[in-house]
Write an enzyme that holds these catalytic residues in place. Structure first.
Site: not given
Length: 250
Positions: A155, A142
């Site tokens: 995350y 990501s």
């Protein structure tokens, strides 16, 4: 052998986690169109329907359960006749909350699915691929592999971990015929970003910061995924490649 033939995945077997929908299904579809036989693993009961769409196999599995990861992997491997050429670790979850209020169960779930499950799937695949002396592992990282984001501590931690895990496994396995790389999507139209996109004005504000002028789609990951899954990328390993419309350069 012409260069285009190196992108041909005919005869290859692939396993894609989180493959019932979204970015992972887009990647699975691309692998199928390039010639691979694909098994999808997902907790959603729509996984079989998604698998039928790409003439593959669907396995329900919970990436948050270490025992079920092993069971799902073995079931997928059996359906693929014992050979695995490509693994895509696409399963992921998100939880947004200020760090001072972030609940432990949410932390454990995000880290468990977004990082620990990636390692355990790589571990299972590695055992098979080391025997074969061949394999392509594609982890989904990501933008948060590079920076911390806001109100997404679990995350960000997990995706930072995915980037480092990708490099660590490459160090061990690149000399054994296994390429380990990661794709780092930017702002994408997906289920995970739905709540963010529903905040009034936020999608427009974020879009202004993307040089390409739009959010990404599953199709934007397909070309890179096929490249990383194919023999065209045989000297590429340990990389984390942004697909973000230029956001990281801004």
């Amino acid at each position: 052998m012409g260069i285009l033939s190196k992108f041909d995945l005919t005869g290859k077997n692939a396993l894609v986690t989180g493959g019932a929908r979204g970015l992972s299904f887009g990647i699975a579809k691309a692998l199928h169109e390039a010639g691979a036989t694909v098994a999808l693993v997902d907790l959603l009961d729509t996984v079989n329907e998604a698998a039928r769409e790409i003439e593959g196999f669907g396995i329900q599995g919970d990436m948050g359960d270490a025992d079920d990861i092993g069971r799902a992997f073995e079931e997928a491997l059996a359906k693929l006749n014992g050979r695995l050429d490509i693994l895509v670790n696409g399963a992921g979850v998100q939880y947004r909350c200020a760090s001072v209020d972030f609940p432990k169960d949410a932390w454990d779930k995000v880290i468990g699915i977004d990082l620990s499950a990636v390692f355990f799937m790589c571990q299972q695949a590695g055992k098979v691929m080391l025997e074969q002396k061949y394999g392509k592992i594609i982890n989904i990282a990501s933008m948060n592999s590079f920076f911390g984001g806001t109100i997404v501590p679990a995350y960000a931690a997990s995706k930072g971990g995915v980037a480092q895990l990708t490099k660590a496994l490459s160090n061990e396995w690149a000399g054994e015929g296994i390429n380990v790389n990661a794709i780092a999507p930017g702002y994408m139209i997906s289920e995970m970003s739905k709540t963010m996109r529903e905040v009034p004005g936020q999608i427009d504000e974020l879009t202004k910061r993307i040089p390409a002028g739009r959010w990404g789609t599953p199709e934007d990951l397909q070309g890179l995924a096929v490249f990383l899954a194919s023999d065209a990328s045989e000297y590429l390993s340990g990389t984390v490649i942004p697909v973000d419309g230029g956001f990281m350069c801004r």
